[in-house]
Design a protein around this motif. Sequence first.
Motif, PDB file in Angstrom:
ATOM      1  N   ASN A 202       1.093  -0.932  -0.402  1.00 58.00           N
ATOM      2  CA  ASN A 202       0.378   0.249   0.571  1.00 58.00           C
ATOM      3  C   ASN A 202       0.986   1.362   0.103  1.00 58.00           C
ATOM      4  OD1 ASN A 202      -2.451   1.206   0.438  1.00 58.00           O
ATOM      5  ND2 ASN A 202      -1.799   1.890   2.643  1.00 58.00           N
ATOM      6  N   GLY A 203       2.074   1.193   0.383  1.00 55.79           N
ATOM      7  CA  GLY A 203       2.484   2.551   0.523  1.00 55.79           C
ATOM      8  C   GLY A 203       4.096   2.207   0.579  1.00 55.79           C
ATOM      9  N   VAL A 204       5.245   3.259   0.144  1.00 57.76           N
ATOM     10  CA  VAL A 204       6.334   2.873   0.499  1.00 57.76           C
ATOM     11  C   VAL A 204       7.095   3.974   1.236  1.00 57.76           C
ATOM     12  CG1 VAL A 204       8.848   3.424  -1.409  1.00 57.76           C
ATOM     13  CG2 VAL A 204       6.666   1.775  -2.295  1.00 57.76           C
TER      14      VAL A 204
ATOM     15  N   VAL B 113       1.480   3.458  -6.617  1.00 58.41           N
ATOM     16  CA  VAL B 113       1.536   3.598  -5.116  1.00 58.41           C
ATOM     17  C   VAL B 113       0.740   4.561  -4.261  1.00 58.41           C
ATOM     18  CG1 VAL B 113       3.562   3.676  -3.054  1.00 58.41           C
ATOM     19  CG2 VAL B 113       3.576   2.689  -5.736  1.00 58.41           C
ATOM     20  N   HIS B 114      -0.029   3.651  -3.527  1.00 54.94           N
ATOM     21  CA  HIS B 114      -1.152   4.595  -3.229  1.00 54.94           C
ATOM     22  C   HIS B 114      -0.430   5.748  -1.763  1.00 54.94           C
ATOM     23  CE1 HIS B 114      -4.913   5.421  -1.189  1.00 54.94           C
ATOM     24  NE2 HIS B 114      -4.122   5.403  -0.126  1.00 54.94           N
ATOM     25  N   SER B 115      -0.009   5.554  -0.998  1.00 57.74           N
ATOM     26  CA  SER B 115       1.569   5.975   0.085  1.00 57.74           C
ATOM     27  C   SER B 115       2.194   6.293  -0.703  1.00 57.74           C
ATOM     28  CB  SER B 115       1.054   5.499   1.727  1.00 57.74           C
ATOM     29  OG  SER B 115       1.074   6.591   2.255  1.00 57.74           O
ATOM     30  N   ILE B 116       3.152   7.546  -0.136  1.00 54.67           N
ATOM     31  CA  ILE B 116       4.812   7.718  -0.340  1.00 54.67           C
ATOM     32  C   ILE B 116       5.321   8.808   1.081  1.00 54.67           C
ATOM     33  CG2 ILE B 116       6.509   9.001  -1.482  1.00 54.67           C
ATOM     34  CD1 ILE B 116       5.268   8.255  -4.388  1.00 54.67           C
ATOM     35  N   GLY B 117       6.438   8.288   1.798  1.00 52.87           N
ATOM     36  CA  GLY B 117       6.528   8.739   2.598  1.00 52.87           C
ATOM     37  C   GLY B 117       7.766   8.942   2.687  1.00 52.87           C
ATOM     38  N   MET B 118       8.627  10.269   2.446  1.00 56.88           N
ATOM     39  CA  MET B 118       9.643  10.982   2.335  1.00 56.88           C
ATOM     40  C   MET B 118      10.836  11.142   3.855  1.00 56.88           C
ATOM     41  SD  MET B 118       7.920  13.872  -0.177  1.00 56.88           S
ATOM     42  CE  MET B 118       9.365  14.227  -1.154  1.00 56.88           C
ATOM     43  N   GLY B 119      11.425  11.931   3.755  1.00 57.44           N
ATOM     44  CA  GLY B 119      13.046  12.294   4.851  1.00 57.44           C
ATOM     45  C   GLY B 119      13.849  12.520   4.419  1.00 57.44           C
TER      46      GLY B 119
ATOM     47  N   THR C 190      -1.660  10.489  -5.273  1.00 56.10           N
ATOM     48  CA  THR C 190      -0.883  10.004  -3.887  1.00 56.10           C
ATOM     49  C   THR C 190      -1.386  10.439  -2.940  1.00 56.10           C
ATOM     50  OG1 THR C 190       0.728   9.054  -5.390  1.00 56.10           O
ATOM     51  CG2 THR C 190       1.475   8.633  -2.986  1.00 56.10           C
ATOM     52  N   LYS C 191      -1.239   9.765  -1.491  1.00 55.07           N
ATOM     53  CA  LYS C 191      -1.495  10.408  -0.338  1.00 55.07           C
ATOM     54  C   LYS C 191       0.503  10.506   0.227  1.00 55.07           C
ATOM     55  CE  LYS C 191      -1.829   9.496   4.581  1.00 55.07           C
ATOM     56  NZ  LYS C 191      -3.524   8.278   5.554  1.00 55.07           N
ATOM     57  N   TYR C 192       0.719  12.053   0.590  1.00 51.60           N
ATOM     58  CA  TYR C 192       2.145  11.671   1.182  1.00 51.60           C
ATOM     59  C   TYR C 192       2.568  11.781   2.869  1.00 51.60           C
ATOM     60  CZ  TYR C 192       2.418  12.028  -3.775  1.00 51.60           C
ATOM     61  OH  TYR C 192       2.276  11.709  -4.641  1.00 51.60           O
ATOM     62  N   SER C 193       3.692  11.595   3.001  1.00 52.41           N
ATOM     63  CA  SER C 193       3.889  11.668   4.345  1.00 52.41           C
ATOM     64  C   SER C 193       5.503  12.471   4.780  1.00 52.41           C
ATOM     65  CB  SER C 193       3.965  10.283   5.043  1.00 52.41           C
ATOM     66  OG  SER C 193       4.850   9.525   4.740  1.00 52.41           O
ATOM     67  N   VAL C 194       5.951  12.795   5.760  1.00 52.20           N
ATOM     68  CA  VAL C 194       6.843  13.118   6.200  1.00 52.20           C
ATOM     69  C   VAL C 194       7.690  13.157   7.356  1.00 52.20           C
ATOM     70  CG1 VAL C 194       7.127  15.298   3.786  1.00 52.20           C
ATOM     71  CG2 VAL C 194       6.178  15.780   6.760  1.00 52.20           C
ATOM     72  N   ASN C 195       9.053  13.228   7.415  1.00 49.83           N
ATOM     73  CA  ASN C 195       9.549  12.339   8.270  1.00 49.83           C
ATOM     74  C   ASN C 195      11.128  13.299   8.715  1.00 49.83           C
ATOM     75  OD1 ASN C 195      10.801  11.483  10.831  1.00 49.83           O
ATOM     76  ND2 ASN C 195       9.593   9.526  10.775  1.00 49.83           N
ATOM     77  N   PHE C 196      11.219  13.787  10.012  1.00 55.98           N
ATOM     78  CA  PHE C 196      12.426  15.076   9.710  1.00 55.98           C
ATOM     79  C   PHE C 196      13.147  13.994  10.801  1.00 55.98           C
ATOM     80  CE2 PHE C 196       9.008  17.042  11.373  1.00 55.98           C
ATOM     81  CZ  PHE C 196       8.911  17.485   9.667  1.00 55.98           C
TER      82      PHE C 196
ATOM     83  N   HIS D 125      10.487  18.779  -3.628  1.00 56.15           N
ATOM     84  CA  HIS D 125      10.111  16.976  -3.694  1.00 56.15           C
ATOM     85  C   HIS D 125       8.532  17.385  -3.622  1.00 56.15           C
ATOM     86  CE1 HIS D 125      12.262  13.574  -4.574  1.00 56.15           C
ATOM     87  NE2 HIS D 125      11.245  13.535  -5.123  1.00 56.15           N
ATOM     88  N   LEU D 126       8.114  17.881  -2.588  1.00 56.48           N
ATOM     89  CA  LEU D 126       6.681  17.057  -2.190  1.00 56.48           C
ATOM     90  C   LEU D 126       5.871  17.902  -3.251  1.00 56.48           C
ATOM     91  CD1 LEU D 126       5.049  15.848  -0.145  1.00 56.48           C
ATOM     92  CD2 LEU D 126       4.735  17.938   1.192  1.00 56.48           C
ATOM     93  N   ARG D 127       6.257  19.335  -3.510  1.00 50.59           N
ATOM     94  CA  ARG D 127       5.405  20.105  -4.399  1.00 50.59           C
ATOM     95  C   ARG D 127       5.635  19.510  -4.999  1.00 50.59           C
ATOM     96  NH1 ARG D 127       2.010  21.600  -0.914  1.00 50.59           N
ATOM     97  NH2 ARG D 127       1.983  22.932  -0.376  1.00 50.59           N
ATOM     98  N   TYR D 128       6.738  19.411  -6.189  1.00 50.72           N
ATOM     99  CA  TYR D 128       6.485  18.647  -7.999  1.00 50.72           C
ATOM    100  C   TYR D 128       5.752  16.921  -8.181  1.00 50.72           C
ATOM    101  CZ  TYR D 128       9.124  14.946 -10.771  1.00 50.72           C
ATOM    102  OH  TYR D 128       9.257  14.423 -11.886  1.00 50.72           O
ATOM    103  N   LEU D 129       6.423  15.632  -6.412  1.00 52.28           N
ATOM    104  CA  LEU D 129       4.616  14.894  -6.670  1.00 52.28           C
ATOM    105  C   LEU D 129       4.237  15.144  -6.449  1.00 52.28           C
ATOM    106  CD1 LEU D 129       7.661  12.929  -4.067  1.00 52.28           C
ATOM    107  CD2 LEU D 129       7.491  12.769  -6.682  1.00 52.28           C
ATOM    108  N   GLN D 130       3.375  16.501  -5.590  1.00 55.42           N
ATOM    109  CA  GLN D 130       1.948  16.197  -5.723  1.00 55.42           C
ATOM    110  C   GLN D 130       1.477  16.574  -6.970  1.00 55.42           C
ATOM    111  OE1 GLN D 130       1.934  19.056  -2.574  1.00 55.42           O
ATOM    112  NE2 GLN D 130       1.117  17.832  -0.962  1.00 55.42           N
ATOM    113  N   LYS D 131       2.288  17.658  -7.880  1.00 58.13           N
ATOM    114  CA  LYS D 131       1.658  17.776  -9.161  1.00 58.13           C
ATOM    115  C   LYS D 131       1.376  17.374  -9.710  1.00 58.13           C
ATOM    116  CE  LYS D 131       3.612  21.321 -12.965  1.00 58.13           C
ATOM    117  NZ  LYS D 131       4.647  22.295 -13.269  1.00 58.13           N
ATOM    118  N   HIS D 132       2.799  16.597  -9.871  1.00 55.10           N
ATOM    119  CA  HIS D 132       2.731  15.290 -11.383  1.00 55.10           C
ATOM    120  C   HIS D 132       1.979  13.576 -10.416  1.00 55.10           C
ATOM    121  CE1 HIS D 132       6.051  17.428 -11.846  1.00 55.10           C
ATOM    122  NE2 HIS D 132       5.729  16.727 -13.446  1.00 55.10           N
TER     123      HIS D 132
END
Length: 380
Positions: A175-177, A216-222, A252-258, A241-248
């Motif tokens: 479901n997600g990566v 892919v349904h859900s993408i996580g970045m960090g 997909t649902k997105y998550s972020v982590n720092f 990068h997040l804005r680029y992915l949301q545009k293209h």
Amino acid sequence: MFSDELANISWEETTERIHAKTEVDVRRALAKEHCDVNDFMALVSPAAIPYLETMARLSKKFTEERFGKTISMFIPLYITNSCTNSCVYCGFHISNPMPRTILTEEEIVNEYKAIKKLAPFDNLLLVTGENPAQAGVPYIARALDLAKPYFSNLKIEVMPLKTEEYAELKEHGLNGVICFQETYNKAHYHIYHPRGMKSKFEWRANGFDRMGQAGVHSIGMGVLIGLEKEWRTDITMMAYHLRYLQKHYWKTKYSVNFPRMRPSENGGFHPNVIMSDRELAQVTFAMRIFDHDVDISYSTREPAAIRDHMATLGVTTMSAESKTEPGGYYSYPQTLEQFHVSDERKAVEVDRALKRLGREPVWKDWDACFDLSSYSGKLA
């Protein structure tokens, strides 16, 4: 591909722009309903530090409008620490003289059963080192198949794959990566990743495009805080990068982590910067103000007190009772871990703490039967 766009964004110029932001820029960003990356730079800049309370209130407001008071709970399972990379900061470094484990099918199932006894986890994250020859796509696919009777929401954090490989794993319940770029500073990237597939900067950066292309349904970045002294620049690059992915890949649902770097078994690397708790709060608030819909995730890398506090102000996803060694829940509880966790509370303790704070831990919030992305029939 994002690497093409990133080539036109100067690290040095972005750093200068962030540090040139003034209180006027911060107030302008705070007054906007929808911020762009330029506004994000202001919110993560030193000029925004006097406005942390205002940012906290806005972050809380936007979070509750979008997510209510829920916190989605997940648990990671490391199924192998075998790795062919030489990441200088990681405990799984190929030259680190540690026992290597690739869980068998029986051991994987034992881990699933042990996790279900901890708490009603239904969101599972499968984690591997990068060893495609011994623990590649067929191995991951089998682990996903074995997980289906126990978990509804299956995500992976593994080596970047080809588009068709992500599509193949979707057929096995993926479901997600989640994938961390670690740092967007291409000039320094090879210092931290000198050998192995992870040394290929563009391959890793463009992995998110391949996830999107596979649907892919859900993408996580960090990004990993501690590699670059200019963490503000790294996080700004992630915002680009997040804005680029949301545009293209807008479905997909997105998550972020720092995540802030923690000690690992590869103790020779010392972080180049230590992000303070206030700075972590600042980037969390900035990200929520920048994007009201993105999931913000805190792992057990962070101390319990910080996780509890930020759960009321912007964080929407958390892990609990995490083990960062393969088979750590049942098979090999004494195996050397990838990094040390800070929040060592049991899952039930995290649950109680969140409820005392007025949050509602959610153990199951997704099921394959509700995914209509591939539905070809007619709705009644």
